[in-house]
Design a protein around this motif. Sequence first.
Motif: not given
Length: 713
Positions: A357-377
């Motif tokens: 996630q690059a910082d974008v001036p004058d924008l509030d950005v939030w990102t999230y990623y999570a693999p399924n823990v039942e698989h190989a992460q």
Amino acid sequence: MGTHPAEDRAERLLGGSLAVLRQLRDGVVLLALGPDAVAGDFEVLMANDAALELYALRRSDLTGRGHDLMRTSGLDEAAAREITAALAAGEPATVTALVSRADGARLWVNIELTPLQTPEPGAGLWIAVSRDISSQVENAQLEQVRLDIERRARLALSIVARVSDILQEPDSADVLRAIADLVTPQVVAWSGFFVLGRDLEEVEGIVDRPDHRSRLPRHAADPAGDLLREPVMRTVRLEPGTTPEPGTVTARLYELLEPRFAQAPGAEGSVLVLPVLGRVRTLGLFVALPYQGATSARIDGPLGQPGTESIAILPDEVGTVLELVARRVGMAMDNAQLYAREHLLAETLQRAMLPEQADVPDLDVWTYYAPNVEHAQVGGDWYDVVNLGADTAAVVVGDVVGHDVEAAAAMGQLRSVVRAYAQELIDPAMVLSRVDSLVTGMRIPRTASLVYATLTRRDGSWTLRYSRAGHLPALLRRDGKVEALDAAGGQLVGFDGSERETALHTLLPGDVLVLYTDGLVERRDRSMRRGLEELVRLTESIRGPDAAGIGEELLQLADAPEDDIAVVVIRVPGGEGAESQDAPRRRRWQIPADPSAISRARQEVRQACEVWQVSDAAAAELVVSELVSNAVMHGRGQIGLRLQALGDGGLRIEVEDGNPAPPVTREQHTSRVGGYGMHIVDRLADWGWRPTPGGKVVWARMRHHAAPWAVGD
């Protein structure tokens, strides 16, 4: 009349009945008791031909008296004592005797003793009827042997079945100890599992380290270090008195087992060693101290209820049971290590392909990623936020079908292609068209969906252009209402067919844009349509003042995710916004392990403290700066930053990295440059750390009214 005085007496007492007794097919002996039967005071008056043949005696051999007579007949001592006791008691009795005849033959005889009533008072006349029951006894013994074999087989199967049940939970920290405790009282005096690492060590749980290799000292007589020449690397029985060569695996094993001999009652002193084999190599050793000869082991009843019988386990059967146990443990350990290797490979790929996630001036950005823990992460979902220029940013969210390493590899290829075209082209439709053409030629084996968008600054607002390739529509929230951006749809990536389209929207201050993958809304117990409806309702109800707070509330919809999740929340600063009272007072971010992470972490903490009205924001900034700096310098992989507002107005900070080594507080010295980070944290907060499967988390709880300027006091 008889020809012998004793027979004449029998004739006188029994009359014509004696002739009948002589003709019986069973052996018949008439005894006359004297005053002291206990002392063997009795005499044989008559023995028919069947009795003489049964005992292989001549008639003259039966003229003896008492115990001499019983020894002559070849009766075993136990039977002789029983006969004497029965005669002395004057009660009928049945005795089973092992007879060793004069001709060397041995047979089992059933003797029925009965006192007779005669016209002559006090005659003390007894009749002993003998029958050969050798065939019955032999059949009974064979049946007992068969039953013993059956019971031993049941015991062995019961043990092996229980081992298999225990191995159903290979992640248990003491699974091998539980197996050894099962085997120890029933089969051997003691048992345990050992692995070859930097040293020979006893283990209680499944060793799943894929890099576990033998690094023991080499055999003194084997400069090549061939451990197969070690006795303990083969299925051998090491007898007492063996003197292993110092510095060998065998010597180390004896050293470890020395206290076990004293603690294992009934052990014979030898050691039974079985290799725990994987598919291609030895993974460990199953070591047992056998009992002397054989052991009595409990037989369990139906449904695992303890039984009351006991049965001798023979040495050969002990070896069979131990071998089956070692094989099952070897398969479980090999599978665990195979999974760990795949997991390590998947994590390596994941670290190489982590979303950015690059910082974008004058924008509030939030990102999230999570693999399924039942698989190989690792999985096929991803996002990217990229600066394309001073006033333009690109965002992409995509999903490759699957959760395995192949899906991750396909995701990495597709992500690189999209990034490359994003740097050259601005129009989303043109970017996706180029991606289609290239992916078709690359023959990527997995299908994928994505949404690609650009945001361009225009006099206080932002122009949004987007194009979709079979992906779920993004959501745009404005003034409490949510619109699904479902225009510019198209086929999945790689189906080079119809032209792509670009849709246009204008984002105003206070607007929120949500891009996501199906893992956020998809569940087995609800349809995709229902999941999307719930996501729209939740997005409408959110009043968070920042993108991170909005993202945390959206993740409530994925409380128990069944698929990979990727989410990007973009908020245009401005407008009205106040965090609702029931909103989750926590934030989380994934930031790259480079120096820019420090300033970003300080910015996120400063903004969160402002939203939550946490005092001493400056101290919190200083603490997070030191923790993230340590993670950048000494950690591995991406850094996780988590904040939580506490009920007492305090703040908890957590920083996670991939290095399992704990943080160190160095000794302060005036001549040292740096190294004061944890001292600063210690002055401003209560802190600690905990291990995680992929590294560690260092946490700090801010103290109230901490004064950062007092650090140098």
